[in-house]
Design a protein around this motif. Structure first.
Motif, mmCIF file in Angstrom:
data_model
loop_
_atom_site.group_PDB
_atom_site.id
_atom_site.type_symbol
_atom_site.label_atom_id
_atom_site.label_comp_id
_atom_site.label_asym_id
_atom_site.label_seq_id
_atom_site.Cartn_x
_atom_site.Cartn_y
_atom_site.Cartn_z
ATOM 1 N N GLY A 88 0.783 -1.229 0.000
ATOM 2 C CA GLY A 88 0.000 0.000 0.000
ATOM 3 C C GLY A 88 0.811 1.273 0.000
ATOM 4 O O GLY A 88 0.236 2.357 0.121
ATOM 5 N N ILE A 89 2.127 1.173 -0.133
ATOM 6 C CA ILE A 89 2.949 2.397 -0.140
ATOM 7 C C ILE A 89 2.659 3.171 -1.436
ATOM 8 O O ILE A 89 2.483 2.573 -2.498
ATOM 9 C CB ILE A 89 4.455 2.078 0.025
ATOM 10 C CG1 ILE A 89 5.259 3.383 0.195
ATOM 11 C CG2 ILE A 89 4.999 1.238 -1.121
ATOM 12 C CD1 ILE A 89 6.683 3.165 0.677
ATOM 13 N N VAL A 90 2.575 4.493 -1.331
ATOM 14 C CA VAL A 90 2.315 5.315 -2.512
ATOM 15 C C VAL A 90 3.428 6.351 -2.671
ATOM 16 O O VAL A 90 4.126 6.681 -1.708
ATOM 17 C CB VAL A 90 0.950 6.039 -2.433
ATOM 18 C CG1 VAL A 90 -0.193 5.044 -2.421
ATOM 19 C CG2 VAL A 90 0.883 6.949 -1.220
ATOM 20 N N GLY A 91 3.548 6.874 -3.882
ATOM 21 C CA GLY A 91 4.590 7.872 -4.156
ATOM 22 C C GLY A 91 5.955 7.215 -4.120
ATOM 23 O O GLY A 91 6.235 6.305 -4.891
ATOM 24 N N HIS A 92 6.785 7.661 -3.186
ATOM 25 C CA HIS A 92 8.128 7.097 -3.030
ATOM 26 C C HIS A 92 8.369 6.721 -1.567
ATOM 27 O O HIS A 92 7.722 7.263 -0.678
ATOM 28 C CB HIS A 92 9.200 8.127 -3.410
ATOM 29 C CG HIS A 92 9.146 8.570 -4.837
ATOM 30 N ND1 HIS A 92 8.455 9.687 -5.244
ATOM 31 C CD2 HIS A 92 9.720 8.047 -5.952
ATOM 32 C CE1 HIS A 92 8.592 9.829 -6.543
ATOM 33 N NE2 HIS A 92 9.354 8.852 -6.995
ATOM 34 N N SER A 93 9.323 5.842 -1.362
ATOM 35 C CA SER A 93 9.897 5.687 -0.026
ATOM 36 C C SER A 93 10.932 6.800 0.087
ATOM 37 O O SER A 93 11.931 6.816 -0.642
ATOM 38 C CB SER A 93 10.568 4.311 0.102
ATOM 39 O OG SER A 93 11.361 4.262 1.259
ATOM 40 N N LEU A 94 10.660 7.764 0.970
ATOM 41 C CA LEU A 94 11.449 9.000 0.984
ATOM 42 C C LEU A 94 12.554 8.987 2.036
ATOM 43 O O LEU A 94 12.377 8.408 3.124
ATOM 44 C CB LEU A 94 10.531 10.188 1.278
ATOM 45 C CG LEU A 94 9.466 10.517 0.233
ATOM 46 C CD1 LEU A 94 8.465 11.514 0.798
ATOM 47 C CD2 LEU A 94 10.128 11.081 -1.017
#
Lengths: 508, 140
Positions: A88-94
């Motif tokens: 469920g992670i969205v965008g980036h792992s920042l």
């Protein structure tokens, strides 16, 4: 029976035996990267960790060329990739520019999960010290008023704010009813007790109270650990630091925050003490089982998690909110005692802002052009709302949220303001300088040095509850916060408002 | 197999690698490692009182983490410093034993660095020749 059949039968027997013994198989998966992580340059400030193996999204690292070698010293970049494997992670792992090696998640990491897409909550993404954070206060006088009195002031703060193992102030008699109120309502519960002012509350993230706290979800052990520790600094990298505004970069924002050159400040860095640690410890045991039950493969056990909406996730989020509220109240009590000390020196202390560094919160962000309600995990990162955001208090709405970035005991710290570019980082910025040397390495290099005397020679008075902690927290153990802040400023995540120089420091 | 205990660096914290013939031996070493991190002079902690423990875990690594966190709790809440673990029973998912140690006295037992938690980060238990090896990271 063939050899293959015999092996299969033996494996079945082993599984049955383990089930019988209460053993749970934790589903593990290979880390996307082992050792060197290739970084693809996007521009001078952003680097991509390409999706590979079990990663669901790319990693995105904020750093410049000067900081990169520090990032490659430990295994934090592997951890950025590991976080990208979570459901469920969205965008980036920042990764913020102060990133360093943590447990499971890197410290300086930000990850957002969409509950509508199987998003999870991970206690490791919040950390043990739930709502570890920092409060900045500003005095009525300039540094000249403290000339020749820093030993006296730091000594008075050392007596007023308990630091180190077992220290506490007996007169803080919070009964069971009030303690439950602290867990439910955070710093707000302290107003009727005369320990918080209404104007403090509006200058704390979330108004000093995270919604959804359920004290009954906090274990008896966590309560036992936390109750006597309310109003205590703790140890490790926790501190209370007297400083002054050395340089103003953004006059309008500084004016809104009540900061001007020469003005004395106080920063308090602490968290939820043993209560938060126990809440995390309790949750991890359940989450390991949950990860097994939900079939979530883990690169690292500390990344164990459960889908938002599951009983394990709900239990954790309710207990985490209670621990976060405890932390808000903890910093508030210490701020109150610091006020009493400053009052004797002829000044009031006004809260500029109080921010969380370790937290998971439901927030609305735009992803792929649509507004979505996400569970944002900040582990060693600061929320950085830009001007005009509806969650800002009226006094700061026109300029943006103060972002307080402590450096180290010897050099400087910064006050920033949330920038327009933070929309690309789920409204997040860095949280500090970031460690450069391990504790062991700092000890090897500086054990025979008189760190306190060296700092005094640089004009900083230090009192520590333990000599070992002062040595392990030597300024050289940290990156130069100015370099970290430079990246955040240039990337537009937050803009520089003022630089603070230390005058005195109280270490836990 | 000789028992061994070796600390390693973790940026903000410390980790330990333990080797022993069995899980019980690893648990005994973990108690020693905890004390060495926490107290400046571990030898100053005498065996004047005891605490019985019964712990469960989902596997051996989880059990060692649970033991470490039990030591954190006993120290913080009961003021009990464990100097030695006497293992009565140890399986892959359960540990029963008696901790021998002393009541914390800040004068007698100066703190080196408080241990706040024992983590699952990279927690591993693996077979090695004639025994087991465990890797545990402490949160300081």
């Amino acid at each position: 029976m063939s050899r293959k059949q015999r092996k299969r039968r033996e494996r079945r027997r082993q599984r049955a035996r383990r089930r019988h013994e209460g053993r749970v198989e934790v589903p593990l998966c290979d880390p996307p990267y082992r050792g060197r992580v290739p970084l693809q340059r996007l521009d001078g400030l952003r680097w991509r960790v390409p999706r590979r193996g079990a990663m669901r999204v790319d990693g995105l690292v904020y750093a410049d060329e000067a900081l990169l070698p520090d990032l490659e010293q430990d295994r934090c970049l592997e951890q950025v990739a590991n976080v990208a494997t979570l459901p469920g992670i969205v965008g980036h792992s920042l990764a913020m520019p102060d990133i360093h090696w943590g447990y499971g998640f890197p410290i300086g990491g930000v990850a957002a999960f969409d509950p509508e897409r199987g998003g999870v909550v991970s206690p490791g993404g919040v950390g043990y010290d739930i709502n570890c954070g920092v409060r900045l206060l500003v005095a009525d006088f300039d540094r000249e008023a403290l000339s020749g009195r820093m030993d006296e002031l730091v000594g008075a703060l050392f007596r007023a704010i308990p630091a180190g193992v077992g220290s506490r102030r007996a007169e803080l008699a919070v009964d069971e009813r009030n303690f439950q109120a602290v867990l439910r309502d955070g710093a707000r519960a302290l107003t009727p007790l005369g320990l918080a002012r209404p104007e403090d509350l509006e200058r704390i993230e979330e108004g000093g109270r995270i919604a959804g706290a359920e004290p009954e979800r906090v274990s008896a052990r966590a309560l036992q650990r936390g109750r006597p520790q309310l109003g205590t600094l703790g140890s490790g990298n926790h501190f209370a630091e007297v400083g002054y505004v050395d340089e103003v970069h953004d006059a309008a924002a500084a004016r809104a925050f009540g900061l001007r050159e020469g003005r004395v400040t106080l920063m308090i860095h602490s968290g939820s003490r043993g209560l938060g640690h126990q809440v995390c410890t309790d949750a991890l045991q359940g989450m390991l089982r949950a990860a097994s039950r939900h079939g979530i493969p883990l690169v690292d056990r500390q990344l164990c998690c459960a889908p938002v909406g599951s009983p394990e996730a709900s239990d954790y989020l309710a207990a985490m909110a209670a621990a976060a509220n405890y932390a808000f109240a903890n910093r508030q009590v210490m701020a109150h005692w610091a006020r009493e000390v400053f009052d004797r020196f002829g000044s009031d202390l006004r809260t500029v802002y109080d921010v969380c560094h370790n937290i998971a919160k439901f927030e609305e962000h735009v992803v792929e052009g649509a507004a979505r309600r996400l569970l944002v995990h900040r582990k060693g990162a600061t929320r950085a709302l830009p001007a005009g955001h509806p969650l800002l208090p009226p006094a700061y709405r026109a300029v943006g949220q103060p972002v307080v970035i402590p450096g180290d005991m010897g050099r400087c710290s910064y006050v920033l303001v949330g920038g327009a570019g933070s929309t690309s980082s789920f409204a997040s910025a860095c949280h500090g300088a970031g460690r450069l040397l391990s504790r062991a390495e700092a000890k090897r290099r500086y054990a025979n040095s008189d760190v306190s005397a060296q700092l005094r020679a640089r004009g900083v008075v230090v009192r520590g509850a333990s000599r070992a902690t002062v040595v392990e927290e030597v300024p050289e153990a940290y990156k130069d916060v100015a370099e970290v802040v430079h990246v955040v400023h240039e990337a537009g995540l937050a803009r520089k408002v003022a630089r603070l120089r230390p005058l005195g420091c109280l270490k836990g | 197999m000789p028992r061994s205990l070796r600390f390693f660096d973790h940026t903000g914290d410390f980790g330990v690698v333990l080797e022993a013939p069995g899980l019980g031996g690893l648990a005994e070493l973990l108690v020693r490692a905890f004390l060495e991190l926490l107290i400046e002079v571990p030898a100053a902690v005498h065996e004047r009182s005891e605490h019985r423990i019964e712990l469960e875990g989902i596997d051996g690594a989880d059990l060692l983490v649970a033991l470490g966190n039990e030591l954190v709790y006993l120290f913080e809440v009961e003021g009990f410093l464990a100097a030695r673990l006497e293992v009565l029973r140890a399986s892959e998912t359960a540990l029963c034993g008696v901790l021998h140690g002393d009541r914390f006295d800040p004068e007698e037992h100066p703190i080196a660095r408080p241990v706040k938690a024992v983590t699952h980060h990279g927690a591993r238990l693996e077979p090695v020749e004639d025994g087991l090896r465990a890797r545990i990271v402490f949160d300081l």
